[in-house]
Structures are given as structure tokens and as C-alpha cells.
Design a protein around this motif. Structure first.
Motif, PDB file in Angstrom:
ATOM      1  N   ARG A 119       0.894  -1.357   0.063  1.00  0.00           N
ATOM      2  CA  ARG A 119      -0.050  -0.047   0.138  1.00  0.00           C
ATOM      3  C   ARG A 119       0.986   1.248  -0.052  1.00  0.00           C
ATOM      4  N   ASN A 120       2.251   1.276  -0.305  1.00  0.00           N
ATOM      5  CA  ASN A 120       3.049   2.344  -0.600  1.00  0.00           C
ATOM      6  C   ASN A 120       3.118   3.146   0.729  1.00  0.00           C
ATOM      7  N   ILE A 121       3.245   2.371   1.967  1.00  0.00           N
ATOM      8  CA  ILE A 121       3.520   3.094   3.192  1.00  0.00           C
ATOM      9  C   ILE A 121       5.043   2.802   3.552  1.00  0.00           C
ATOM     10  N   SER A 122       5.502   4.131   3.752  1.00  0.00           N
ATOM     11  CA  SER A 122       6.978   3.867   3.855  1.00  0.00           C
ATOM     12  C   SER A 122       7.283   3.089   4.938  1.00  0.00           C
ATOM     13  N   ILE A 123       8.362   2.231   4.730  1.00  0.00           N
ATOM     14  CA  ILE A 123       8.827   1.118   6.075  1.00  0.00           C
ATOM     15  C   ILE A 123       9.373   2.076   7.337  1.00  0.00           C
ATOM     16  N   SER A 124       9.570   3.345   7.127  1.00  0.00           N
ATOM     17  CA  SER A 124      10.212   4.168   8.095  1.00  0.00           C
ATOM     18  C   SER A 124       8.994   4.381   9.152  1.00  0.00           C
TER      19      SER A 124
END
Lengths: 247, 265
Positions: A119-124
Motif C-alpha cells: 500500500r505504499n506506506i514507507s517502511i520508516s
């Protein structure tokens, strides 16, 4: 009103046509024999022109196969239109099949980065998402177990939480509201409603007239890939009922 | 046409940018395969080690080869072959298998090519750890320049694999018979590529096969420098040409199918 008249989505004479390939037209042998490929086509969207303004709550109605999902997927950019155009003036978030990306053999925790990446949520933001999942799903120690040991409802809880972690701009939904058991369904509905507040524009495809009347004001009715009604949601529900009677 | 090519290059750039997706999933692909086994992903290493030792011991007699160099020859050749074979074999289905993802939103198609290449590189690393101990054990040393040339060669193999995967994935999405054709060709290619046999074993025939078999050139640019042979100029020339040719062909095929791929899923 100034805000409402700003168009988020402009569809112009949109057409989407699926070619039906069968094993013959898909094989190399047939092509070498001079077969030109597709044999039949199905028009999923036909001459669809519609403008949706920022802040609108739009319900998409119609019987099975009317073109609702194709319409949503075309807006999401899944299908590039073959004729006509889609113009978007906002970001878009789609909630179609929220469980895509899960690995049944990985644990709940291991599935979190997979769903985030999907879902394109940054791993950070991993820590943030993990604590959101812990709070919202209430799965506790089950999160350390492989997903295949979960019930269908439990699986959806994780998927739903991550799918709804970050929503901006236009929110497209295809029958996702209210997942899991009664208690979680209530919670997820509340979360969706608060998301809808965040979302500039909502487009919701559903068969539930009650749901549509609660969340939407405008209703667009599809039949055989064409828009047959566009107006007040209560009226739209009546139109769909009539269409069903004709069946 | 110019505009379409621009779109296609943009896709390849955007795909690279979604590295969080393909690194996460590429890594998970490996974990997934061995999740419930004790040795886990080290099975990848172990099974190849076994192959090299058994084949190395069995065939050196048949081919009358020097035992030391033959073992290294088989080891390096087989490891590179596995990389090429797995990439091409899995590559055919890579877009078809990404269907659930592609139906959710707009993706750069190349994202899924990167995912596979990344996975294959990780597997390659599991194999390549066998090589240094093998050299130590046999008391051989390829020299720093040899290692450098060999790494350079491997980079070209990886670069080329990206384009061939991309090309085959598009073609076999449209023509579903393509994948089985490739699979059976690959099986034959193993025997037609100098992995367990050496050129001189087959005499004149070996020379012809080597001339026609593209895999052979790519094997050479990685393997020759490690065997202490000189820089394989001719092999570099041919494999660079193949690589560039594939790049151009893939970009053209992708450009002409870009807007239709989603409809073929």
C-alpha cells in the motif's frame, strides 16, 4: 460552495473494452496460422462521462456486472481507458481487495511490512503501524502466529488496519465497510467514517442501500456499462430496485 | 513513438523507486520457501554444494579433466547457470503472478521485474559463498584482477537478466503457451551449455555449440577470469551486443503493449 465546485475527477466519454482471449487466440500456433487474436470483446464501460467535485460523497450502484468495479478500477488507474479520458486533480487511495500482499505462512507481525509495501506506506513508519495494528486489531499474542492459523475475520482485521492507515485525496471503496464480527464491524465502520472525513472525496460502490444512504448524497447507477441515472442517492436506490425487477 | 518510449523509461525508473516494495517481497519470497524448515534458506546453499561435489567427482574421470580446476569450473559454471535459468524460468510468469497487485492500483510494471531480479540476486549470494572456501580448499587463487573482471561480468549477466525477464514476461502474458516452450528449451540448454563439459570434450561439435549458444558467452565472462585465463574479449563483445539488443527489443515491445498489459491479466 466554492470548494464543492472544484472538480476532482473528470471522465470524458470513457470506454473500456475487454477482449476475451481463449486458449486458441492466446497460443503462438494460432497466431502463426494467421489468427488475429481476440475473438470477442465485452464492453465494460460505454460512453461514461461524469464529473465529481471535491468533497462529494458518491455512491456507485448497479447490478452484478453493471460496470461498478471496472469504473472504480479505471479511476484508480488499473485500466488505461481505450477511448476517452480520466482526469484526476487529486491523489487517490483505493480499497478494493485489502488482503492482497498477505503471506499465509508468515506471522501477523511479518505480514505488516508486506501489507505496508503493497500500500505504499514507507517502511520508516513501521513502528507507528505496528502499534496501530496492536491497538486496533486487538489480536494480541495471535499476531506472533502464522496467518494461516487465523480465522478469515482475524486476517481481515490486520489487512483492514493497514489499508486504512493512510488515506488522502480521493477514497475509492468497493464493498469494504464493516469487516469481521459485529463488534469489529462497528469499530471498522467508525474508522472508515473518520477516514471519510479526512478523504476529500468518497466514491463507494455497494449493494447495500442503507449503507449508501448513510454515507453518500449522490448516486450514480450503472447498467450494462452505461450510466443510467445520476442524482440524489434515494432516487438512485429506487432506480436500482426497478432494474432488479426487470431481471 | 518518442512519447511512448519516454513513458516506458519512466516506468523503469518508477519501478526502481518502489524499492521498498520489491526488496520486502523479494526477501519474503526466499523466506516463504523455507519458513518451516530447520536449516531454512541455507538449503539453497547446501543443495548446490552437493551437486557440485557429486558432479565434480563423477565427471572429472569421464572428461579426463584436471581435478582441481574441474571442480572450480563446474562450481562457477553451475552457479551462474542457476541464476540465468531461474531468472528466465520464473520470469515468464512474473507479470501474470502479479495480477492481484496490478488490479488494486496503477503500478510501474517493472516493479515486479525488479522483485524477481532482486530475489535471484539474493539466491545467487547464497550460492556464491561456496566459491571462496572451494578456492581455499583447492589452494587456488584467481588474483584480484580476475575477481574484478568476474564481478564486472556478473553485473552484465544481472543487467541482461532484467531485460530478458521483462521481455518474456510480457510475451508469455499474451501467449500462454510461451512459458512451457521456454521451460523445455531451458532444460535442453543446460546440456548444450559448457557447464559440466568443456569445449575441448566435444571437439568440433563443441565449437559450433559454443558459437551458437548465447548462454555460453555469459558464462565465459564470469568464469574465465576466475580460472586464471585472460580477459575474454570476444565473449564480452558478443554478450554486450546481446544485452543491448535485448534492451532495445524489450523497450520496443513494452512501448507497443504498455496500455494493453492490464487487459491481458
Amino acid at each position: 460552495m466554492a470548494l464543492n465546485s472544484y472538480p476532482d475527477i473528470i471522465c470524458n466519454d470513457l470506454q473500456v473494452e475487454f477482449s476475451l482471449f481463449d486458449s486458441i487466440s492466446r497460443s503462438v500456433r494460432a497466431r502463426m496460422g494467421g489468427n488475429t487474436g481476440a475473438i470477442r470483446t465485452v464492453k465494460a464501460l460505454d460512453n461514461v462521462s461524469v464529473t465529481i467535485n471535491r468533497g462529494e460523497r458518491v455512491g456507485i450502484l448497479g447490478n452484478n456486472g453493471a460496470g461498478k468495479s471496472t469504473f472504480l478500477r479505471t479511476l484508480a488507474g488499473v485500466y488505461p481507458p481505450q477511448f476517452g479520458s480520466v482526469k484526476l486533480n487529486n491523489k487517490i487511495t483505493s480499497l478494493f481487495d485489502i488482503a492482497v500482499g498477505t503471506d499465509p505462512n508468515a506471522s501477523g507481525y511479518e505480514n505488516i511490512p508486506l501489507l505496508m509495501a503493497t500500500r505504499n506506506i514507507s517502511i520508516s513508519k513501521l513502528d507507528e503501524v505496528i502499534s496501530d495494528v496492536q491497538d486496533f486489531t486487538e489480536l494480541e499474542e495471535a499476531l506472533a502466529r502464522p496467518l494461516r492459523t487465523y480465522s478469515a475475520g482475524m486476517r481481515l482485521r490486520i489487512a483492514f488496519t493497514i489499508a486504512t492507515f493512510q488515506v488522502n485525496g480521493i477514497l475509492l471503496m468497493d464493498e469494504v465497510i464493516g469487516v469481521g464480527d459485529a463488534q469489529f464491524a462497528k469499530k471498522s465502520k467508525e474508522r472508515i467514517i473518520s477516514l471519510m472525513g479526512q478523504a476529500g472525496t468518497l466514491i463507494l460502490a455497494s449493494h447495500s442501500s442503507e449503507l449508501l444512504e448513510t454515507h453518500c448524497r449522490r448516486g450514480i447507477v450503472f447498467n450494462n456499462g452505461k450510466i443510467v441515472f445520476d442524482g440524489d442517492i434515494t432516487e438512485a436506490n429506487k432506480v436500482v430496485l426497478k432494474l432488479k425487477d426487470q431481471f | 513513438m518518442k512519447l511512448i518510449i519516454k513513458d516506458v523509461i519512466q516506468d523503469v525508473i518508477d519501478g526502481a523507486k518502489s524499492y521498498e516494495f520489491w526488496m520486502t517481497f523479494g526477501m519474503n519470497d526466499i523466506k516463504a520457501k523455507y519458513r518451516r524448515s530447520k536449516l531454512g534458506q541455507w538449503w539453497i546453499t547446501l543443495s548446490v554444494a552437493l551437486f557440485i561435489l557429486v558432479i565434480g567427482a563423477l565427471y572429472q574421470g569421464i572428461f579426463n579433466a584436471d581435478s582441481k580446476t574441474y571442480l572450480v569450473y563446474v562450481a562457477i559454471g553451475y552457479i551462474i547457470w542457476l541464476f540465468m535459468q531461474d531468472s528466465i524460468g520464473s520470469g515468464c510468469l512474473v507479470i501474470a503472478q502479479a495480477k492481484p497487485f496490478l488490479l488494486q492500483k496503477k503500478w510501474p510494471i517493472s516493479t515486479f521485474i525488479y522483485r524477481l531480479v532482486y530475489r535471484e540476486i539474493l539466491i545467487f549470494f547464497h550460492h556464491v559463498v561456496l566459491v571462496p572456501p572451494l578456492f581455499l580448499w583447492l589452494g587456488l587463487w584467481p588474483g584480484l584482477i580476475g575477481i574484478f573482471y568476474s564481478i564486472l561480468g556478473m553485473l552484465l549477466v544481472i543487467f541482461t537478466s532484467f531485460w530478458i525477464i521483462f521481455l518474456l514476461a510480457i510475451i508469455s502474458l499474451r501467449f500462454r503457451d510461451f512459458s512451457p516452450i521456454i521451460q523445455s528449451l531451458l532444460r535442453m540448454a543446460f546440456f548444450a551449455t559448457p557447464i559440466i563439459w568443456q569445449e575441448r570434450n566435444l571437439g568440433q561439435l563443441g565449437e559450433y555449440i559454443n558459437l551458437l549458444n548465447p548462454f555460453g558467452y555469459f558464462l565465459k565472462i564470469v568464469r574465465e577470469p576466475l580460472l586464471g585465463n585472460s580477459f575474454p574479449q570476444q565473449a564480452w563483445l558478443v554478450s554486450s551486443c546481446i544485452s543491448v539488443g535485448l534492451l532495445v527489443l524489450t523497450l520496443c515491445v513494452f512501448a507497443s503493449t504498455n496500455k494493453r498489459i492490464q487487459y491481458w491479466l
